[in-house]
Design an enzyme around this catalytic site. Structure first.
Site, PDB file in Angstrom:
ATOM      1  N   LYS A  66       0.860  -1.181   0.000  1.00  0.00           N
ATOM      2  CA  LYS A  66       0.000   0.000   0.000  1.00  0.00           C
ATOM      3  C   LYS A  66       0.897   1.232   0.000  1.00  0.00           C
ATOM      4  O   LYS A  66       1.884   1.298   0.740  1.00  0.00           O
ATOM      5  CB  LYS A  66      -0.909  -0.022   1.230  1.00  0.00           C
ATOM      6  CG  LYS A  66      -1.934   1.084   1.232  1.00  0.00           C
ATOM      7  CD  LYS A  66      -2.897   0.959   2.399  1.00  0.00           C
ATOM      8  CE  LYS A  66      -3.885   2.118   2.374  1.00  0.00           C
ATOM      9  NZ  LYS A  66      -4.735   2.123   3.568  1.00  0.00           N
ATOM     10  N   HIS A 150     -13.851   4.942   7.842  1.00  0.00           N
ATOM     11  CA  HIS A 150     -12.871   5.472   6.887  1.00  0.00           C
ATOM     12  C   HIS A 150     -12.174   6.684   7.494  1.00  0.00           C
ATOM     13  O   HIS A 150     -12.833   7.563   8.057  1.00  0.00           O
ATOM     14  CB  HIS A 150     -13.587   5.877   5.588  1.00  0.00           C
ATOM     15  CG  HIS A 150     -12.720   6.586   4.612  1.00  0.00           C
ATOM     16  ND1 HIS A 150     -11.708   5.965   3.913  1.00  0.00           N
ATOM     17  CD2 HIS A 150     -12.694   7.880   4.219  1.00  0.00           C
ATOM     18  CE1 HIS A 150     -11.110   6.850   3.135  1.00  0.00           C
ATOM     19  NE2 HIS A 150     -11.685   8.014   3.304  1.00  0.00           N
TER      20      HIS A 150
END
Length: 155
Positions: A66, A150
């Site tokens: 990532k 999130h």
């Protein structure tokens, strides 16, 4: 005529491959987790760890390195409490975001080199406020009125 067709097929295959890869969002959660569980895995780290080892857990779910990740050094319960602050607009235009009341310790991990299984990260430690998107809990989530799903922004 044949040379033109031969040149077309590799381009078509490349286009199809690009479309297939575009279907897999980088932030997609593992199917076995709720959005809140994935948020906790990716972004909540009460005890700071070095980025290389902390990111290994996230990268193992995705099977790639990532590019960027932020860890909030707070207990999940404190981050969930942020969901009770007034609603604000998220970056995507939704109205389910909430800003922390105070700055918190956090670490930003940015990929500097490597391929999956050997990802190397630069870490940056900061004290900043954050904005999270929150939704009602799903089965398997902690029982809070809203749970973070999130990390929208660090401010």
């Amino acid at each position: 005529m044949a040379p033109a067709r031969a040149g077309c097929c590799p381009l078509l295959l490349l286009l199809l491959l690009g479309l297939w890869v575009a279907e897999i969002p980088v932030s997609a959660k593992p199917e076995s987790m709720t959005p809140s569980q994935w948020f906790k895995t990716q972004d909540v780290q009460p005890s700071p760890q070095a980025c290389d080892s902390a990111m290994r857990n996230i990268n193992n779910y995705k099977k790639w390195c990532k590019d960027l990740n932020t860890f909030l050094h707070e207990p999940f319960s404190s981050v969930a409490a942020t969901c009770q602050t007034p609603n604000i607009t998220c970056k995507n235009g939704h109205k389910n975001c909430h800003q922390s009341h105070r700055p918190v310790s956090l670490t930003m991990c940015g990929l500097i080199s490597g391929k999956y299984l050997n990802c190397k990260y630069k870490e940056e430690h900061q004290n900043k406020s954050y904005i999270v998107a929150c939704d009602p809990p799903q089965q398997g989530d902690p029982e809070y009125p809203l749970v973070p799903v999130h990390l929208d922004k660090v401010v």
